[in-house]
Design an enzyme around this catalytic site. Structure first.
Site, PDB file in Angstrom:
ATOM      1  N   LYS A 222      -5.143  -7.384   6.844  1.00 40.28           N
ATOM      2  CA  LYS A 222      -5.157  -8.175   8.074  1.00 40.28           C
ATOM      3  C   LYS A 222      -6.129  -7.613   9.107  1.00 40.28           C
ATOM      4  O   LYS A 222      -6.616  -6.489   8.998  1.00 40.28           O
ATOM      5  CB  LYS A 222      -3.744  -8.283   8.643  1.00 40.28           C
ATOM      6  CG  LYS A 222      -2.860  -9.221   7.829  1.00 40.28           C
ATOM      7  CD  LYS A 222      -1.555  -9.547   8.504  1.00 40.28           C
ATOM      8  CE  LYS A 222      -0.807 -10.627   7.721  1.00 40.28           C
ATOM      9  NZ  LYS A 222       0.508 -10.922   8.315  1.00 40.28           N
ATOM     10  N   ARG A 256       4.537  -7.501   1.241  1.00 34.24           N
ATOM     11  CA  ARG A 256       3.718  -8.633   0.777  1.00 34.24           C
ATOM     12  C   ARG A 256       2.268  -8.183   0.785  1.00 34.24           C
ATOM     13  O   ARG A 256       1.684  -7.937   1.836  1.00 34.24           O
ATOM     14  CB  ARG A 256       3.931  -9.836   1.698  1.00 34.24           C
ATOM     15  CG  ARG A 256       3.190 -11.095   1.282  1.00 34.24           C
ATOM     16  CD  ARG A 256       3.515 -12.230   2.250  1.00 34.24           C
ATOM     17  NE  ARG A 256       2.831 -13.464   1.878  1.00 34.24           N
ATOM     18  CZ  ARG A 256       1.608 -13.789   2.265  1.00 34.24           C
ATOM     19  NH1 ARG A 256       0.914 -12.965   3.052  1.00 34.24           N
ATOM     20  NH2 ARG A 256       1.069 -14.936   1.881  1.00 34.24           N
TER      21      ARG A 256
END
Length: 281
Positions: A222, A256
């Protein structure tokens, strides 16, 4: 430890377990649509399960900042064939990453086992559908919507504000007929958070234990890694692994991730270290 139960399937989650990401979208931020083609997506699912993923999270709509909406039929066409393939060929739990009740219904009927909703079942009819399907659901926090969520997000106290949001959503889900044992929480790293917010969340992750529900954490590749390290998505492995380890230490139950084997390795090292500490006491 907790048990993830869906129909006849049960996954015992001891410490942290790995959920592999499989985005079948042409505009995924991390892989540039590499797995939008069905055959490539199937091969990647095969690889992630072989590498140690216990859950595969299949999504047909990008939720990156500025992402465009995807119409219902297009999302169904993207995810259902892949869910069918994975359910028939691989021994793994399948998560459907969607906010649409109709996609939830068709995905579970096709073979998925749990729902991962970035909008925390706030779409019309979503709570009712999840209650009817009677499967585990992950509620994620997001300030705003994907197109606008990074337009100057603000909090009084990022952790306390998200905990308050979760309390409201948990109450709404229970009132709507969802068993509390089916609920999983995701504080939503990168979804309506500044760089400072994200790292404060990571540092204070253990505070979410007050809610007494499992935590699903998604940090992989991210922008909180890219902006801090000045790295493009494919260059964020080291940062992602550091984040995964810190999240696991803070109480994450499910991680995740894009990089399955590397994450599995760090969790094995952590587990071995913890077992040694227990034996030496």
């Amino acid at each position: 430890m907790f048990q993830l139960k869906s129909g006849k399937r049960t996954l015992i989650v001891d410490n942290a377990t790995v959920m592999g990401i499989l985005n079948v979208t042409p505009d995924s931020f991390s892989d540039g649509g590499e797995f939008a083609a069905f055959d490539m997506a199937c091969k990647h699912a095969d690889h992630m399960v072989a590498q140690g993923a216990k859950i595969i999270d299949i999504g047909g709509e990008s939720t990156r900042p500025g992402a465009a909406d995807v119409v219902l039929d297009e999302e169904l066409n993207r995810v259902l064939p892949l869910i069918d393939y994975v359910s028939k060929n691989l021994d793994v739990l399948i998560s459907i990453d969607t906010s649409k009740p109709e996609v939830m219904e068709q995905a579970i009927k096709t073979g998925a086992h749990l729902i991962n909703d970035v909008r925390a079942l706030q779409a019309p009819g979503a709570i009712e559908m999840a209650a009817l399907l009677d499967v585990p659901v992950c509620l994620m926090h997001m300030q705003g919507q994907p197109r606008t969520m990074q337009n100057a997000p603000t909090y009084k106290d990022v952790v306390e504000d998200i905990i308050a949001f979760f309390r409201l959503r948990i109450a709404a889900c229970i009132e709507g007929g969802i068993d509390a044992k089916h609920l999983i929480l995701d504080p939503g790293f990168g979804f309506g958070k500044t760089l400072t917010d994200n790292y404060e969340l990571l540092n204070r992750l253990s505070e979410f234990k007050v809610l007494e529900l499992p935590l699903l954490i998604g940090l992989s590749r991210k922008s909180m890694m890219g902006n801090l390290l000045n790295r493009q998505p494919q260059q964020r492995l080291a940062g992602s692994l550091a984040g995964a380890m810190l999240a696991a230490q803070g109480g994450a139950n499910i991680l995740r991730v894009h990089d399955v084997p590397e994450t599995v390795d760090i969790l094995k090292v952590m587990d071995a270290t913890e077992r040694y500490q227990q034996l030496s006491i």
